[in-house]
Design an enzyme around this catalytic site. Structure first.
Site, PDB file in Angstrom:
ATOM      1  N   ASP A 198      34.486  51.653  55.367  1.00  0.00           N
ATOM      2  CA  ASP A 198      35.882  51.656  54.928  1.00  0.00           C
ATOM      3  C   ASP A 198      36.593  50.539  55.699  1.00  0.00           C
ATOM      4  O   ASP A 198      35.948  49.709  56.356  1.00  0.00           O
ATOM      5  CB  ASP A 198      36.512  53.047  55.115  1.00  0.00           C
ATOM      6  CG  ASP A 198      36.678  53.417  56.589  1.00  0.00           C
ATOM      7  OD1 ASP A 198      36.198  52.663  57.476  1.00  0.00           O
ATOM      8  OD2 ASP A 198      37.283  54.475  56.855  1.00  0.00           O
ATOM      9  N   CYS A 201      32.539  53.906  59.670  1.00  0.00           N
ATOM     10  CA  CYS A 201      33.976  54.111  59.516  1.00  0.00           C
ATOM     11  C   CYS A 201      34.533  54.253  60.930  1.00  0.00           C
ATOM     12  O   CYS A 201      33.822  53.943  61.886  1.00  0.00           O
ATOM     13  CB  CYS A 201      34.268  55.325  58.628  1.00  0.00           C
ATOM     14  SG  CYS A 201      33.652  56.899  59.239  1.00  0.00           S
ATOM     15  N   THR A 230      35.291  56.811  63.040  1.00  0.00           N
ATOM     16  CA  THR A 230      34.537  57.722  63.903  1.00  0.00           C
ATOM     17  C   THR A 230      33.087  57.903  63.480  1.00  0.00           C
ATOM     18  O   THR A 230      32.288  58.489  64.227  1.00  0.00           O
ATOM     19  CB  THR A 230      35.158  59.132  63.874  1.00  0.00           C
ATOM     20  OG1 THR A 230      35.135  59.592  62.510  1.00  0.00           O
ATOM     21  CG2 THR A 230      36.589  59.132  64.387  1.00  0.00           C
ATOM     22  N   HIS A 279      12.883  62.011  66.157  1.00  0.00           N
ATOM     23  CA  HIS A 279      12.899  63.464  65.938  1.00  0.00           C
ATOM     24  C   HIS A 279      13.465  63.858  64.573  1.00  0.00           C
ATOM     25  O   HIS A 279      13.076  64.892  64.038  1.00  0.00           O
ATOM     26  CB  HIS A 279      13.733  64.158  67.018  1.00  0.00           C
ATOM     27  CG  HIS A 279      13.093  64.128  68.373  1.00  0.00           C
ATOM     28  ND1 HIS A 279      13.554  64.876  69.431  1.00  0.00           N
ATOM     29  CD2 HIS A 279      12.025  63.435  68.844  1.00  0.00           C
ATOM     30  CE1 HIS A 279      12.795  64.655  70.505  1.00  0.00           C
ATOM     31  NE2 HIS A 279      11.869  63.771  70.176  1.00  0.00           N
ATOM     32  N   HIS A 307       8.088  67.630  64.498  1.00  0.00           N
ATOM     33  CA  HIS A 307       9.372  67.212  63.918  1.00  0.00           C
ATOM     34  C   HIS A 307       9.314  67.155  62.394  1.00  0.00           C
ATOM     35  O   HIS A 307      10.324  67.321  61.726  1.00  0.00           O
ATOM     36  CB  HIS A 307       9.793  65.874  64.506  1.00  0.00           C
ATOM     37  CG  HIS A 307       9.945  65.923  65.992  1.00  0.00           C
ATOM     38  ND1 HIS A 307      10.893  66.714  66.616  1.00  0.00           N
ATOM     39  CD2 HIS A 307       9.231  65.331  66.983  1.00  0.00           C
ATOM     40  CE1 HIS A 307      10.775  66.587  67.923  1.00  0.00           C
ATOM     41  NE2 HIS A 307       9.770  65.759  68.174  1.00  0.00           N
TER      42      HIS A 307
END
Ligand code: RB5
Length: 148
Positions: A10, A67, A69, A100, A135
Protein backbone atom coordinates in the site's frame (compact mmCIF):
# COMPACT_ATOMS: atom_id res chain seq x y z
CA UNK A 1 14.14 -18.99 -16.94
CA UNK A 2 13.99 -16.39 -14.19
CA UNK A 3 11.58 -17.04 -11.33
CA UNK A 4 8.71 -14.54 -11.30
CA UNK A 5 8.12 -12.97 -7.90
CA UNK A 6 5.03 -10.79 -7.37
CA UNK A 7 5.46 -7.86 -4.99
CA UNK A 8 2.83 -5.45 -3.69
CA UNK A 9 2.35 -2.73 -1.09
CA UNK A 10 0.00 0.00 0.00
CA UNK A 11 1.11 3.64 0.25
CA UNK A 12 2.99 3.01 3.51
CA UNK A 13 5.08 0.32 1.86
CA UNK A 14 5.57 1.98 -1.50
CA UNK A 15 9.11 3.38 -0.98
CA UNK A 16 10.33 0.05 0.41
CA UNK A 17 8.68 -1.80 -2.47
CA UNK A 18 10.77 0.23 -4.90
CA UNK A 19 13.97 -0.65 -3.03
CA UNK A 20 13.15 -4.36 -2.76
CA UNK A 21 12.04 -4.60 -6.39
CA UNK A 22 15.40 -3.20 -7.46
CA UNK A 23 17.24 -5.72 -5.27
CA UNK A 24 15.16 -8.62 -6.60
CA UNK A 25 16.00 -7.58 -10.17
CA UNK A 26 19.70 -7.39 -9.27
CA UNK A 27 19.40 -10.93 -7.94
CA UNK A 28 18.01 -12.08 -11.29
CA UNK A 29 14.30 -12.44 -10.49
CA UNK A 30 11.49 -11.33 -12.78
CA UNK A 31 9.60 -8.85 -10.59
CA UNK A 32 5.84 -8.61 -11.06
CA UNK A 33 4.85 -5.29 -9.48
CA UNK A 34 1.18 -5.48 -8.47
CA UNK A 35 1.13 -1.90 -7.11
CA UNK A 36 0.51 0.47 -5.52
CA UNK A 37 2.28 3.01 -7.70
CA UNK A 38 2.76 5.97 -5.33
CA UNK A 39 2.50 7.16 -1.72
CA UNK A 40 -1.12 8.30 -2.26
CA UNK A 41 -3.38 6.81 0.38
CA UNK A 42 -4.87 3.46 -0.61
CA UNK A 43 -6.24 0.21 0.89
CA UNK A 44 -3.83 -2.66 1.56
CA UNK A 45 -6.34 -5.43 0.81
CA UNK A 46 -6.68 -4.29 -2.80
CA UNK A 47 -3.04 -5.31 -3.30
CA UNK A 48 -2.84 -8.35 -1.05
CA UNK A 49 -5.74 -10.20 -2.72
CA UNK A 50 -4.26 -10.46 -6.25
CA UNK A 51 -0.86 -11.55 -4.94
CA UNK A 52 -2.32 -14.14 -2.56
CA UNK A 53 -4.51 -15.52 -5.35
CA UNK A 54 -1.46 -16.15 -7.52
CA UNK A 55 0.33 -17.98 -4.71
CA UNK A 56 -2.80 -19.89 -3.69
CA UNK A 57 -3.37 -21.14 -7.25
CA UNK A 58 0.26 -22.19 -7.57
CA UNK A 59 0.93 -19.73 -10.41
CA UNK A 60 4.01 -18.54 -8.52
CA UNK A 61 6.05 -20.16 -5.78
CA UNK A 62 6.26 -17.12 -3.50
CA UNK A 63 5.55 -13.41 -3.16
CA UNK A 64 6.40 -10.33 -1.11
CA UNK A 65 4.00 -7.88 0.57
CA UNK A 66 4.48 -4.80 2.71
CA UNK A 67 2.37 -2.21 4.49
CA UNK A 68 2.96 -0.02 7.55
CA UNK A 69 2.88 -2.80 10.15
CA UNK A 70 2.62 -5.85 7.88
CA UNK A 71 -0.56 -6.83 9.70
CA UNK A 72 -3.28 -5.85 7.23
CA UNK A 73 -1.40 -7.51 4.39
CA UNK A 74 -0.88 -10.70 6.39
CA UNK A 75 -4.52 -10.90 7.55
CA UNK A 76 -5.68 -10.62 3.95
CA UNK A 77 -3.16 -13.00 2.38
CA UNK A 78 -3.68 -15.69 5.03
CA UNK A 79 -7.38 -16.02 4.11
CA UNK A 80 -6.33 -17.98 1.01
CA UNK A 81 -5.74 -21.75 0.93
CA UNK A 82 -2.08 -22.79 0.74
CA UNK A 83 -0.88 -19.26 1.55
CA UNK A 84 1.41 -18.95 4.54
CA UNK A 85 2.18 -15.25 4.91
CA UNK A 86 4.73 -14.44 7.61
CA UNK A 87 5.40 -11.00 9.04
CA UNK A 88 9.15 -10.78 9.59
CA UNK A 89 10.95 -7.89 11.27
CA UNK A 90 14.38 -9.51 11.60
CA UNK A 91 16.42 -11.99 9.53
CA UNK A 92 16.09 -14.59 12.31
CA UNK A 93 12.28 -14.47 12.05
CA UNK A 94 12.49 -14.81 8.26
CA UNK A 95 14.79 -17.84 8.59
CA UNK A 96 12.46 -19.56 11.07
CA UNK A 97 9.42 -18.68 8.96
CA UNK A 98 11.05 -20.69 6.15
CA UNK A 99 12.63 -23.49 8.21
CA UNK A 100 9.62 -24.24 10.42
CA UNK A 101 6.59 -22.69 8.71
CA UNK A 102 7.42 -22.94 5.00
CA UNK A 103 6.30 -19.32 4.54
CA UNK A 104 5.51 -18.67 0.90
CA UNK A 105 4.67 -14.99 1.35
CA UNK A 106 7.04 -12.60 3.11
CA UNK A 107 5.30 -9.63 4.74
CA UNK A 108 7.36 -6.66 5.88
CA UNK A 109 6.41 -3.92 8.37
CA UNK A 110 7.69 -1.09 6.20
CA UNK A 111 7.30 1.70 8.77
CA UNK A 112 9.59 -0.12 11.20
CA UNK A 113 12.48 -1.16 8.94
CA UNK A 114 15.26 0.59 7.05
CA UNK A 115 15.77 -0.45 3.44
CA UNK A 116 18.99 -2.20 4.48
CA UNK A 117 17.26 -4.20 7.22
CA UNK A 118 14.46 -5.16 4.85
CA UNK A 119 16.95 -6.34 2.19
CA UNK A 120 18.67 -8.60 4.73
CA UNK A 121 15.30 -10.06 5.76
CA UNK A 122 14.30 -10.56 2.12
CA UNK A 123 17.55 -12.31 1.20
CA UNK A 124 17.35 -14.57 4.25
CA UNK A 125 13.78 -15.56 3.35
CA UNK A 126 14.72 -16.18 -0.31
CA UNK A 127 17.69 -18.38 0.56
CA UNK A 128 16.44 -20.44 3.51
CA UNK A 129 14.91 -23.86 2.76
CA UNK A 130 12.01 -25.52 4.58
CA UNK A 131 13.30 -28.13 7.04
CA UNK A 132 10.41 -30.56 6.55
CA UNK A 133 10.33 -33.49 8.99
CA UNK A 134 8.14 -32.75 12.02
CA UNK A 135 7.41 -29.31 10.58
CA UNK A 136 5.80 -30.89 7.51
CA UNK A 137 3.12 -32.47 9.73
CA UNK A 138 2.53 -29.17 11.55
CA UNK A 139 2.23 -27.17 8.35
CA UNK A 140 -0.23 -29.73 6.94
CA UNK A 141 -2.42 -29.33 10.04
CA UNK A 142 -2.85 -25.60 9.44
CA UNK A 143 -5.55 -26.21 6.86
CA UNK A 144 -7.37 -28.97 8.76
CA UNK A 145 -10.55 -27.86 10.50
CA UNK A 146 -10.39 -30.51 13.21
CA UNK A 147 -7.62 -30.55 15.81
CA UNK A 148 -5.58 -33.63 16.88
C1 RB5 B 1 -1.83 2.58 6.58
O1 RB5 B 1 -1.86 3.78 7.29
C2 RB5 B 1 -1.64 1.41 7.52
O2 RB5 B 1 -2.77 1.24 8.31
C3 RB5 B 1 -1.32 0.15 6.74
O3 RB5 B 1 -0.19 0.37 5.99
C4 RB5 B 1 -1.05 -1.11 7.53
O4 RB5 B 1 -0.13 -0.87 8.55
C5 RB5 B 1 -2.22 -1.86 7.98
O5 RB5 B 1 -2.14 -2.97 8.50
Amino acid sequence: MAERIPIASDHAGFPLKQALSARLRELGFEVQDLGTGSTDSTDYADYAHPLAQEVSRGEVKRGVLMCGTGLGMSYTANRYPHVRAAVAWAPEIAALARQHNDANVLVLPARFLSDEEAVRILETWLNTPFEGGRHERRVEKIEREESK
